[in-house]
Enzyme design. Structure first.
Site, mmCIF file in Angstrom:
data_model
loop_
_atom_site.group_PDB
_atom_site.id
_atom_site.type_symbol
_atom_site.label_atom_id
_atom_site.label_comp_id
_atom_site.label_asym_id
_atom_site.label_seq_id
_atom_site.Cartn_x
_atom_site.Cartn_y
_atom_site.Cartn_z
ATOM 1 N N ARG A 1 -44.008 -20.594 -56.957
ATOM 2 C CA ARG A 1 -43.255 -21.831 -57.156
ATOM 3 C C ARG A 1 -44.096 -22.908 -57.817
ATOM 4 O O ARG A 1 -43.593 -23.728 -58.542
ATOM 5 C CB ARG A 1 -42.734 -22.360 -55.810
ATOM 6 C CG ARG A 1 -41.548 -21.599 -55.323
ATOM 7 C CD ARG A 1 -41.150 -22.084 -53.964
ATOM 8 N NE ARG A 1 -42.160 -21.790 -52.962
ATOM 9 C CZ ARG A 1 -42.067 -22.166 -51.697
ATOM 10 N NH1 ARG A 1 -41.048 -22.867 -51.287
ATOM 11 N NH2 ARG A 1 -43.008 -21.837 -50.832
ATOM 12 N N ASP B 1 -46.724 -16.464 -53.898
ATOM 13 C CA ASP B 1 -45.829 -17.581 -54.198
ATOM 14 C C ASP B 1 -46.000 -17.931 -55.668
ATOM 15 O O ASP B 1 -47.118 -18.024 -56.159
ATOM 16 C CB ASP B 1 -46.251 -18.768 -53.314
ATOM 17 C CG ASP B 1 -45.188 -19.837 -53.202
ATOM 18 O OD1 ASP B 1 -44.585 -20.187 -54.241
ATOM 19 O OD2 ASP B 1 -44.964 -20.340 -52.092
#
Ligand code: ZN
Length: 418
Positions: free
Chosen positions: A331, A329
């Protein structure tokens, strides 16, 4: 206006050579707009520049193409007549709280107003935020009306099924010292890595330590407000909110492999209900496609998941992503709460999300969260079960059924960014 397309050497400007002596000073998190100063990323007048990068983030490349093709004049100035926000947002105390907002310009919607004098002096100052009113028309909302879960009230929800919203588009504006602090690195290190990982795209990152603001070439975010925007800052008004990261394949094209669109439309339904019950609703939508890994990586991972021995299983969900992307990830929700602080939010009564990563970022930034609202089981597509089970096993969620996590723990064995 004649386009400036000549390619003589005198038109090739090295940004690191413009010292910006006439540029207004920037004092981030100052109490007033005048003290903070306008942010100027114009390419038309290098001496006025007081930021690194240019306006409109990733769209600056299209702007370059428009200038290269002769369609756009480099010296074009936006005519901002009648473009002012439909709803005034702020100013709120968070705007001048050091460290509260580091990835957007709180004054970005109001530049035509608060920097009117500077604009009149000839500075090319552009809004990085635009606020307007609109309708949101979704088949899921119309279906919710048909099934009796929602009732049109003619104000928040029209008989046609259209929800009435205020919405704002927000471009990223990074205050580099604040971003470095959020990520626990030095500003020098952040600047060096940004410079290197963009292939040397912005030399000023390393040559101009006096410029502290960067307009990064990345997607921004859009917020949708159901109800009165001013109520967002009032903790006595019940706030239903979702922070959603873009999944184009599901959000727009209705992919069956994940739960992104069902989550989004469920949140919108909850926001409409919240507004109808005297509260206010908020969906903050960030352009961080595929956990900010992009759609190419995402589709590669889909193939890797489906083709592995034993089929697509929850225990391999994150491992497959990491094999392709190197991480699970990207983000990094550290910057996400900024938009909530821009809106003056101090309490979210109902957070429509099961993500611990988002919850931790929001509460860690000082915003109180009451109830966390789960998606009803019957809104989860059958093929998205693998994703839900994997996220639950990984501690991504705190709610819902917990499948066997032993296999997943063995694969991972280290932090899951949850
Ligand atoms: Zn998705």
């Amino acid at each position: 206006m004649a386009a400036d397309t000549s390619a003589t050497p005198r038109h090739i400007r090295l940004t690191s050579h413009s010292r910006g002596r006439n540029a207004p000073a920037v004092q981030w998190a100052a109490t007033t707009a005048a003290e903070r100063g306008p942010l100027i990323g114009t390419t038309g007048e290098p001496a006025h520049r007081n930021v690194i990068g240019t306006h409109s983030g990733s769209y600056s490349v299209y702007r370059a193409l428009a200038i290269a093709s002769g369609a756009l004049s480099r010296s074009h100035r936006a005519d901002l007549t009648n473009t002012s926000p439909t709803d005034a947002i702020g100013p709120y105390p968070q705007w001048s709280t050091p460290g509260a907002i580091v990835s957007l310009d709180p004054w970005g919607a109001a530049v035509a107003d608060v920097f009117a004098d500077r604009l009149a002096e000839g500075f090319d100052i552009r809004p990085t935020i635009a606020v307007t009113r609109a309708h949101v028309i979704l088949p899921e909302v119309i279906e919710a009306i048909a099934k009796g879960r929602l009732q049109p009230d003619g104000h928040f929800l029209l008989p046609t099924g259209a929800a009435v919203v205020s919405k704002a588009a927000i471009e990223p504006v990074w205050y580099l010292p604040g971003v470095a602090e959020r990520f626990g690195c030095s500003q020098t290190e952040l600047r060096r890595v940004l410079f290197e990982e963009t292939g040397g795209m912005y030399p000023e990152l390393v040559t101009r330590p006096d410029l502290e603001v960067f307009l990064p070439p990345i997607g921004g975010q859009t917020i949708y407000i159901f109800g009165n925007p001013a109520d967002l800052a009032d903790p006595s008004v019940e706030l239903t909110a979702r922070v959603h990261d873009e999944c184009n394949g599901s959000d727009v094209f209705g992919s069956d492999i994940c739960t992104c669109r069902p989550y989004l439309t469920h949140a919108i339904e909850e926001c409409i209900l919240g507004a109808q019950n005297g509260g206010v609703g908020l969906v903050a939508y960030s352009r961080k496609e595929g956990r900010a890994l992009g759609e190419v990586t995402k589709f590669l991972v889909y193939n890797a998941r489906k083709r592995q021995l034993g089929g697509d299983t929850a225990d391999q969900y994150f491992a497959r992503t990491e094999c392709v992307a190197g991480v699970q990830d990207m983000r990094f929700q550290e910057l996400m709460p900024d938009v909530l602080h821009w809106l003056g939010i101090t309490k979210i009564h109902r957070l429509v999300s099961m993500s611990n990563m988002k919850y931790d970022a929001i509460t860690g930034s000082g915003i109180e969260v009451g109830e966390r609202v789960n998606i009803p089981d019957d809104l989860i597509p059958a093929d998205a079960r693998v994703e839900i089970d994997a996220k639950t096993a990984a501690g991504y969620f705190t709610l819902g059924p917990v499948p066997d996590v032993t296999a997943l723990r063995e694969v991972k064995g280290r932090e899951l960014h949850s």
